[in-house]
Design an enzyme around this catalytic site. Structure first.
Site, short mmCIF file in Angstrom:
data_model
loop_
_atom_site.label_atom_id
_atom_site.label_comp_id
_atom_site.label_asym_id
_atom_site.label_seq_id
_atom_site.Cartn_x
_atom_site.Cartn_y
_atom_site.Cartn_z
N HIS A 60 0.82 -1.22 0.00
CA HIS A 60 0.00 0.00 0.00
C HIS A 60 0.85 1.27 0.00
O HIS A 60 1.20 1.82 1.04
CB HIS A 60 -0.90 -0.02 1.25
CG HIS A 60 -2.08 0.87 1.12
ND1 HIS A 60 -3.34 0.50 1.52
CD2 HIS A 60 -2.21 2.13 0.65
CE1 HIS A 60 -4.19 1.49 1.29
NE2 HIS A 60 -3.53 2.49 0.76
N HIS A 62 1.42 5.17 -2.03
CA HIS A 62 1.00 6.20 -3.00
C HIS A 62 2.25 6.88 -3.55
O HIS A 62 2.91 7.63 -2.84
CB HIS A 62 0.08 7.22 -2.33
CG HIS A 62 -1.22 6.63 -1.86
ND1 HIS A 62 -2.31 6.50 -2.68
CD2 HIS A 62 -1.59 6.08 -0.67
CE1 HIS A 62 -3.31 5.91 -2.02
NE2 HIS A 62 -2.89 5.64 -0.80
N LEU A 63 2.57 6.59 -4.81
CA LEU A 63 3.76 7.19 -5.43
C LEU A 63 3.43 8.52 -6.11
O LEU A 63 4.33 9.26 -6.50
CB LEU A 63 4.38 6.23 -6.44
CG LEU A 63 5.07 4.99 -5.87
CD1 LEU A 63 5.59 4.10 -7.00
CD2 LEU A 63 6.19 5.37 -4.92
N ASP A 152 -8.42 2.44 -3.98
CA ASP A 152 -7.97 3.04 -2.71
C ASP A 152 -8.06 4.55 -2.71
O ASP A 152 -7.71 5.22 -3.67
CB ASP A 152 -6.54 2.65 -2.35
CG ASP A 152 -6.21 3.15 -0.95
OD1 ASP A 152 -6.83 2.66 -0.01
OD2 ASP A 152 -5.37 4.06 -0.81
N HIS A 179 -10.34 -0.36 0.20
CA HIS A 179 -10.43 0.79 1.13
C HIS A 179 -11.87 0.86 1.61
O HIS A 179 -12.77 1.11 0.81
CB HIS A 179 -10.01 2.07 0.39
CG HIS A 179 -10.17 3.32 1.19
ND1 HIS A 179 -9.10 4.08 1.62
CD2 HIS A 179 -11.27 3.96 1.63
CE1 HIS A 179 -9.54 5.13 2.29
NE2 HIS A 179 -10.85 5.09 2.31
N HIS A 232 -5.68 -1.05 5.50
CA HIS A 232 -5.57 -0.21 6.71
C HIS A 232 -6.72 -0.34 7.73
O HIS A 232 -7.44 0.63 7.97
CB HIS A 232 -5.37 1.26 6.34
CG HIS A 232 -6.18 1.77 5.17
ND1 HIS A 232 -7.53 1.60 5.08
CD2 HIS A 232 -5.80 2.43 4.06
CE1 HIS A 232 -7.94 2.15 3.95
NE2 HIS A 232 -6.92 2.66 3.32
N ASP A 305 0.58 2.45 3.83
CA ASP A 305 -0.29 3.51 3.31
C ASP A 305 0.49 4.82 3.21
O ASP A 305 -0.02 5.90 3.57
CB ASP A 305 -1.55 3.68 4.16
CG ASP A 305 -2.61 4.53 3.46
OD1 ASP A 305 -2.41 4.88 2.27
OD2 ASP A 305 -3.62 4.87 4.11
N GLY A 324 -3.71 11.79 5.33
CA GLY A 324 -2.60 10.88 5.00
C GLY A 324 -1.26 11.32 5.55
O GLY A 324 -1.00 12.51 5.76
ZN ZN Z 1 -6.96 3.85 1.68
#
Ligand code: ZN
EC number: 3.5.2.3
Length: 425
Positions: A60, A62-63, A152, A179, A232, A305, A324
């Site tokens: 998990h 996020h790039l 997600d 998610h 998550h 995450d 986040g």
């Molecule tokens: Zn998420």
């Protein structure tokens, strides 16, 4: 090219071995695992006092690439992952544009092959543009090597559409990373509904926001045969629902993030939006249930995450700040400090939750240190104590609530495909 890793505590869930040994790597493969290997090598790493585990796998991440590179990009995100001990990461699809076609999956893989020191796997969206209205081109994404499907960032609220998505995912044997937040029930909520949210006068997010979607989606997984992975988990109810689902023989797995097993909503200082994420930090009772779930295997994996944001997106009123936090460069230390040191997880269980189990969920031949396997390896000094310093992050994101925290557990070397891709010097 031969690399010899000497005198480490080799911890391999795939063979259940936990012993002091050497590992000889030739090119991209593990050639031998044994005591006192004396063969010639081009390079020697001394792993005395260190855990030697299969390279960590994060389901998990996020790039933010493409389109949101001011937050992070493939290069900075994957370098942060290497520094955190990860050799494989799964990138989420909520970029700009959303990754919802085979062509877009391929373009990520082309970029990652050029820019990433580690393995980047891409998840494809379940619906077109993540609009929740019609299914994305799942067949083309599967053909182009999508590792999973995931919406997600949000839940597909149309249950019939999601059911169709899960059925299609099952047809192409793709896991679905789920998610779970009921958008209607969440409303404008920004913090766990509790004493703290009332004290700060902020709209709350009750546990049911998460629990009712998990319940719905486990039922949909039962009906469709999809491989469902709950992202998550933050509530006590989520652990109970996953446990019940597993008991019923449903193909469901689940993850917990380090922030959710480390912090409670009671820890949130006024105006510090580095404590704002989705799902939110919950109560002590929830945290205890998550730790118990991780310890008894109900929760299969620890994922980060990792959600980098620019300073201006976090430096706002709680209601408006982005959800986040970053996680790739703090996950190992928080897991060792909060779970391994106090005895909730053994080092073997840590390796299982952070490497072998995620590999199994993805259906990839990783998460093992056995002879002949790809040499994806992490060397961690579990007793090295230090302060987390966000200014040393390789990630573009500095949005962490753990800046200044005293922790133990430092990644010394990360080896991917037999190459040293990170060393702590
Ligand atoms: Zn998420």
């Amino acid at each position: 090219m031969r690399l010899l890793i000497k005198n480490g505590r080799v911890i391999d869930p795939s063979s259940k071995k936990d012993e002091i040994a050497d590992i000889l790597v030739e090119d991209d493969k593990i050639l031998k695992v044994a005591e006192n290997i004396c063969e010639d090598s081009d390079e020697i790493l001394d792993a005395s006092g260190c855990f030697v585990m299969p390279g960590l796998i994060d389901l998990h991440v996020h790039l933010r690439d493409p389109g949101l590179e001011y937050k992070e990009n493939i290069e900075t995100g994957s370098m942060a992952a290497a520094k955190g001990g990860f050799t494989t990461i799964v990138a989420m699809a909520n970029t700009l544009p959303v990754i919802d076609s085979g062509e877009k999956i391929s373009s990520i893989y082309e970029k990652a092959a050029r820019l990433s020191p580690i393995h980047v796997l891409q998840a494809g969206a379940v619906t077109k543009g993540m609009q929740g209205e019609e299914l994305a081109d799942i067949a083309s994404m599967a053909a182009c090597g999508a590792a999973a499907l995931s919406e997600d960032g949000k839940t597909v609220m149309d249950a019939a559409l999601y059911q169709e998505g899960l059925r299609t995912a099952a047809k192409f044997n793709l896991p679905v990373l789920d998610h779970c937040e009921d958008a209607d029930l969440k409303g404008k909520g920004v913090m766990n509904e509790c004493e703290t949210s009332r004290k700060y006068g902020l709209p709350g997010i009750p546990n049911e926001v998460e629990d009712r979607i998990i319940e719905r989606d486990i039922q949909l997984a039962a009906e469709t045969g999809a491989r469902l992975h709950i992202c998550h988990c933050s509530t006590k109810g989520s652990v109970d629902l996953v446990r019940q689902g597993k008991d019923r023989g449903i193909n469901v797995t689940a993850e917990v993030c380090p922030h959710h097993f480390t912090l409670t909503s009671g820890d949130i200082p006024p105006d510090d939006t580095n404590y704002k994420m989705a799902p939110p930090l919950r109560s002590k009772e929830d945290v205890n249930a998550l730790i118990k779930g991780l310890a008894d295997g109900t929760i299969d994996t620890i994922s980060t995450d990792h959600a980098p944001h620019a300073a201006h997106e976090k430096d706002k009123d709680w209601r408006k700040a982005a959800f986040g936090i970053v996680g790739l460069e703090t996950a190992v230390a928080l897991t060792i400090t909060r779970l391994v040191e106090p005895g909730y997880l053994t080092p073997m269980m840590m390796a299982e939750r952070m490497s072998t189990a995620p590999a199994r969920i993805l259906g990839i031949d990783k998460g093992s240190l056995q002879k002949g396997k790809t040499a994806d390896i992490v060397i961690i000094d579990p007793s090295h104590a230090y302060k987390i310093d966000k200014n040393t992050f390789v990630s573009k994101g500095r949005n962490t609530p753990f800046h200044g925290w005293d922790v133990k557990g430092k990644v010394r070397h990360t080896i991917c495909d037999g190459r040293i891709v990170y060393s702590d010097l």
